[in-house]
Write a protein that holds these residues in place. Structure first.
Motif, PDB file in Angstrom:
ATOM      1  N   ILE A  33      -1.603  16.093 -39.280  1.00 35.67           N
ATOM      2  CA  ILE A  33      -0.301  15.918 -38.630  1.00 35.67           C
ATOM      3  C   ILE A  33       0.810  16.307 -39.598  1.00 35.67           C
ATOM      4  CG2 ILE A  33       1.307  14.253 -37.659  1.00 35.67           C
ATOM      5  CD1 ILE A  33      -0.991  12.738 -36.546  1.00 35.67           C
ATOM      6  N   LEU A 252      19.039  13.391 -23.373  1.00 33.00           N
ATOM      7  CA  LEU A 252      18.407  12.251 -22.705  1.00 33.00           C
ATOM      8  C   LEU A 252      17.218  12.731 -21.869  1.00 33.00           C
ATOM      9  CD1 LEU A 252      18.465   9.242 -21.995  1.00 33.00           C
ATOM     10  CD2 LEU A 252      19.996   9.788 -20.123  1.00 33.00           C
ATOM     11  N   GLY A 255      14.316  13.594 -24.179  1.00 29.01           N
ATOM     12  CA  GLY A 255      13.591  12.410 -24.625  1.00 29.01           C
ATOM     13  C   GLY A 255      12.749  11.817 -23.511  1.00 29.01           C
ATOM     14  N   LEU A 258       9.568  13.714 -22.864  1.00 30.09           N
ATOM     15  CA  LEU A 258       8.508  13.431 -23.842  1.00 30.09           C
ATOM     16  C   LEU A 258       7.788  12.130 -23.483  1.00 30.09           C
ATOM     17  CD1 LEU A 258       9.974  14.323 -27.346  1.00 30.09           C
ATOM     18  CD2 LEU A 258       8.468  15.658 -25.898  1.00 30.09           C
ATOM     19  N   ILE A 259       8.571  11.081 -23.168  1.00 30.10           N
ATOM     20  CA  ILE A 259       7.956   9.790 -22.832  1.00 30.10           C
ATOM     21  C   ILE A 259       7.081   9.951 -21.594  1.00 30.10           C
ATOM     22  CG2 ILE A 259       8.387   7.371 -22.259  1.00 30.10           C
ATOM     23  CD1 ILE A 259      11.166   7.692 -23.389  1.00 30.10           C
ATOM     24  N   MET A 262       3.832  11.877 -22.259  1.00 27.87           N
ATOM     25  CA  MET A 262       2.836  11.151 -23.050  1.00 27.87           C
ATOM     26  C   MET A 262       2.241  10.008 -22.233  1.00 27.87           C
ATOM     27  SD  MET A 262       2.483  12.625 -25.866  1.00 27.87           S
ATOM     28  CE  MET A 262       2.709  14.105 -24.943  1.00 27.87           C
TER      29      MET A 262
ATOM     30  N   ILE B  90      -1.267  10.731 -32.288  1.00 28.72           N
ATOM     31  CA  ILE B  90      -0.080  11.566 -32.154  1.00 28.72           C
ATOM     32  C   ILE B  90       0.621  11.280 -30.823  1.00 28.72           C
ATOM     33  CG2 ILE B  90      -1.181  13.566 -31.091  1.00 28.72           C
ATOM     34  CD1 ILE B  90       0.401  15.239 -33.166  1.00 28.72           C
ATOM     35  N   VAL B  91      -0.129  10.768 -29.824  1.00 27.56           N
ATOM     36  CA  VAL B  91       0.462  10.514 -28.503  1.00 27.56           C
ATOM     37  C   VAL B  91       1.492   9.381 -28.548  1.00 27.56           C
ATOM     38  CG1 VAL B  91      -0.048   9.803 -26.154  1.00 27.56           C
ATOM     39  CG2 VAL B  91      -1.477  11.505 -27.263  1.00 27.56           C
ATOM     40  N   LEU B  93       2.988   8.364 -31.101  1.00 26.86           N
ATOM     41  CA  LEU B  93       4.029   8.817 -32.029  1.00 26.86           C
ATOM     42  C   LEU B  93       5.071   9.649 -31.298  1.00 26.86           C
ATOM     43  CD1 LEU B  93       5.019   9.134 -35.003  1.00 26.86           C
ATOM     44  CD2 LEU B  93       3.683  11.209 -35.104  1.00 26.86           C
ATOM     45  N   ILE B  94       4.604  10.630 -30.504  1.00 27.07           N
ATOM     46  CA  ILE B  94       5.548  11.487 -29.772  1.00 27.07           C
ATOM     47  C   ILE B  94       6.294  10.663 -28.720  1.00 27.07           C
ATOM     48  CG2 ILE B  94       5.745  13.463 -28.217  1.00 27.07           C
ATOM     49  CD1 ILE B  94       5.132  14.435 -30.895  1.00 27.07           C
ATOM     50  N   ALA B  95       5.580   9.753 -28.038  1.00 22.44           N
ATOM     51  CA  ALA B  95       6.247   8.908 -27.041  1.00 22.44           C
ATOM     52  C   ALA B  95       7.351   8.100 -27.709  1.00 22.44           C
ATOM     53  CB  ALA B  95       5.233   7.984 -26.374  1.00 22.44           C
ATOM     54  N   ILE B  97       8.992   8.828 -30.480  1.00 23.02           N
ATOM     55  CA  ILE B  97      10.105   9.715 -30.845  1.00 23.02           C
ATOM     56  C   ILE B  97      10.951  10.012 -29.610  1.00 23.02           C
ATOM     57  CG2 ILE B  97      10.671  12.052 -31.599  1.00 23.02           C
ATOM     58  CD1 ILE B  97       8.244  11.875 -33.488  1.00 23.02           C
ATOM     59  N   GLY B  98      10.273  10.286 -28.480  1.00 26.14           N
ATOM     60  CA  GLY B  98      10.996  10.544 -27.237  1.00 26.14           C
ATOM     61  C   GLY B  98      11.859   9.361 -26.853  1.00 26.14           C
ATOM     62  N   LEU B  99      11.300   8.165 -26.975  1.00 27.29           N
ATOM     63  CA  LEU B  99      12.045   6.961 -26.629  1.00 27.29           C
ATOM     64  C   LEU B  99      13.255   6.784 -27.536  1.00 27.29           C
ATOM     65  CD1 LEU B  99      12.148   4.375 -24.925  1.00 27.29           C
ATOM     66  CD2 LEU B  99      10.994   3.242 -26.796  1.00 27.29           C
ATOM     67  N   ILE B 101      14.941   9.127 -29.134  1.00 26.89           N
ATOM     68  CA  ILE B 101      15.955  10.115 -28.743  1.00 26.89           C
ATOM     69  C   ILE B 101      16.698   9.629 -27.499  1.00 26.89           C
ATOM     70  CG2 ILE B 101      16.280  12.463 -27.865  1.00 26.89           C
ATOM     71  CD1 ILE B 101      13.871  13.309 -29.534  1.00 26.89           C
ATOM     72  N   ALA B 102      15.917   9.153 -26.497  1.00 23.51           N
ATOM     73  CA  ALA B 102      16.530   8.701 -25.247  1.00 23.51           C
ATOM     74  C   ALA B 102      17.447   7.499 -25.489  1.00 23.51           C
ATOM     75  CB  ALA B 102      15.441   8.348 -24.236  1.00 23.51           C
ATOM     76  N   GLU B 105      20.763   8.477 -26.899  1.00 25.01           N
ATOM     77  CA  GLU B 105      21.600   9.111 -25.887  1.00 25.01           C
ATOM     78  C   GLU B 105      22.181   8.075 -24.929  1.00 25.01           C
ATOM     79  OE1 GLU B 105      21.956  12.194 -27.568  1.00 25.01           O
ATOM     80  OE2 GLU B 105      22.574  12.502 -25.496  1.00 25.01           O
TER      81      GLU B 105
END
Lengths: 294, 285
Positions: A33, A252, A255, A258-259, A262, B90-91, B93-95, B97-99, B101-102, B105
């Motif tokens: 990673i 927004l 993000g 992505l959520i 996943m 990694i799943v 982790l990415i979730a 990071i997405g959260l 960022i959201a 915002e």
């Protein structure tokens, strides 16, 4: 043929595809990673910019030099990464990203906060599009070759079980360094294209958020698959342009995407275990039967 | 001069420790890198400020914030992380990071992109001790951090709950076979960790008198450096790492004045220490 805006977006996406493919080699195939991929991209771009502005080297001579230097730096930076595993590795690569960016920002040789400008591009915007397209195709061929070669097999075995790979006689350290070297060599190409296309670069372009964007692309598309890396780069590269009308909510949505992805399709759109490839396999298996009965 | 910098460094370091503690507790039980933890921290600062605007009492704002952020933590655990635990690391982790960022915002859209002032006065007063002057706000940070850490230490080492938490972080399956309700322990870890992050958000908001949407982005990765430095999952290691980074940053930049960005320094310290101890200061293989 196209408008300038479309070409700019297309070239940017082409560069993102190369970046996503290169990270896919390190993270998807070798299972290491990396959250600092933008650092290697930055090294490529700065190297290319310096070769072009300080030494006045033309595009085609600067290209192999940039790739070589970036691959070398990438494998050197991989050395601290060899000591650590998994989550320690992920965070060490974030560290590398911040340190590399800080060096670009604070060392006067790299132009400091002003960045490096005045990189001369020998091509028109539309021929740049074709050159990027050709490089993307070359990278795809290279990637296909890599996966079926013994290097690809060794990387895969390291990803699946490092200890078992070592016991089977695979030199884990050497192949990890090889993955980082190949991956960062490709980012060198991406950096070279980026520097000559933009003609101006600064440290801000290669920060940690960019690393996240590149990693999101391969996870979004389907990590460990070439088609996933390409599709992810296209979708997440186009998304900011599509959502331009709702500028205020763009990040927004990103993000949230992505959520959502996943949570409901963790293998990515085109990952081996995801819905779309399964459907595709089902249709392909069924179609000969249909032909026979028809 | 050096002692003054020492006090500043300790204040910053103890806030770092407070943020990183929640992260390390979550990592201890679930082995995920909870980037959105820094979002909970920023949420804490906003909740604290909101409460403070209605009822201008610092301590009440702190208490309500801790309750609210622990709720946020439990919701995240139940609806975001719980379904992702069996998947490759990694799943989540990415979730996460997405959260994160959201969340940033959402703060920006609701509260605006401006820096809001948080002029709370807890009524403690400063201390003048020889040449060292500990300001009102520094004293507040020390007081709250030390009492929260002491409470955490008490819970972890003197109660049955703490024992269960340690057992769960050592081996989740065996702990559950031994009759520990691991689901509840995981939720408790999120609850305590998020409450600490919320408290840290309020403290930082008051300390720098500013609350803004991206205030979590620097702690988001610096806390990662700290927990790695301490040895992922080790609570004493995290406190040590937080203080070390806080002091290291302040002393190196304040005294030697090297031309280097503060935020990259944490990672240089981390990388150097990892070269000698690849599992962190107090980590185990």
């Amino acid at each position: 043929m196209f408008g300038g805006y479309i070409i700019t977006v297309a070239v940017t996406i082409g560069i993102y595809i190369i970046l996503a493919m290169s990270l896919n080699i390190i993270t998807g195939y070798a299972g290491q990673i990396s959250l600092g991929h933008a650092a290697f991209w930055g090294i490529g771009a700065y190297c290319s910019a310096l070769l072009s502005t300080r030494l006045g080297l033309p595009f085609w001579i600067g290209l192999p030099m940039t790739i070589a230097i970036t691959a070398l730096t990438g494998s050197l930076l991989a050395i601290p990464c060899l000591r650590v595993r998994e989550d320690f590795l992920a965070i060490t690569t974030i560290g590398i990203n911040f340190v590399v960016q800080a060096v670009f920002l604070y060392v006067p040789f790299f132009g400091g906060a002003m960045g490096i400008g005045g990189i001369r591009s020998p091509f028109s915007t539309s021929s740049f599009f074709w050159i990027t397209l050709i490089f993307v195709l070359v990278c795809i061929v290279l990637d296909r070759w890599l996966v079926t070669s013994w290097i690809g097999l060794a990387l895969e075995s390291i990803r699946e079980d490092e200890t078992a790979a070592a016991i089977s006689g695979i030199d884990v350290v050497r192949f990890k360094v090889a993955a980082f070297a190949i991956g960062s060599g490709l980012t060198g190409l991406a950096g070279h294209l980026y520097a000559h296309f933009m003609t101006f670069i600064s440290a801000d372009d290669f920060g940690f958020p960019q690393s996240i964007v590149i990693l999101s692309m391969i996870v979004f598309g389907g990590i460990g698959t070439l088609r996933g890396a390409i599709l992810g780069a296209i979708i997440l590269g186009v998304a900011p342009e599509i959502f331009r009308p709702v500028l205020d909510y763009r990040t927004l949505i990103y993000g949230g995407l992505l959520i959502f992805m996943m949570r409901f399709q963790p293998g990515g759109i085109l990952g081996d275990q995801s819905v779309l490839p399964k459907l595709f396999r089902m249709v392909r298996q069924r179609s000969p039967a249909l032909v026979r009965s028809g | 001069m050096i002692w003054q910098q020492f006090a500043n460094g300790l204040a910053i370091g103890s806030v770092y420790a407070l943020i990183a503690l929640g992260l390390t507790m979550v990592y201890g039980v679930l082995r995920i890198l909870h980037i959105a933890h820094a979002g909970v921290y920023a949420l804490g600062a906003y909740v604290g400020l909101l409460v403070f605007r209605f009822i201008p009492n610092f301590w009440l704002a702190l208490a309500i914030t801790m309750v609210a952020s622990s709720f946020a933590g439990i919701i995240l655990q139940r609806y975001l992380y719980a379904p992702l635990l069996a998947l490759p690391r990694i799943v989540p982790l990415i979730a996460s990071i997405g959260l994160f960022i959201a969340m940033e915002e959402i703060f920006r859209l609701i509260a605006g992109p401006y820096i809001l002032a948080f002029p709370a006065d807890p009524g403690l007063g400063g201390i003048e001790w020889g040449i060292v002057r500990i300001t009102n706000n520094q004293f507040l940070v020390f007081l709250v951090t030390v009492s929260l850490l002491a409470t955490l230490w008490f819970v972890m080492s003197k109660t049955k709950l703490g024992l269960a938490m340690k057992a769960t972080s050592q081996d989740l399956e065996i702990a559950s076979v031994m009759g520990i309700n691991t689901e509840r322990i995981i939720a408790t870890n999120f609850l305590i960790g998020s409450a600490l992050a919320g408290a840290a958000g309020v403290l930082v908001g008051v300390y720098f008198n500013s609350v803004y949407p991206t205030m979590g982005s620097i702690p988001a990765y610096k806390a990662l450096a700290i927990i790695v430095l301490g040895g992922l999952g080790s609570i004493p290691g995290t406190v040590l790492g937080g203080l070390l980074i806080g002091l290291g940053e302040t002393l190196l930049l304040g005294l030697i004045n090297i031309p280097f960005p503060r935020d990259a320094l944490a990672f240089i310290i981390m990388i150097i220490i990892l070269m000698f101890r690849p599992y962190g200061l107090l980590g185990k293989e």
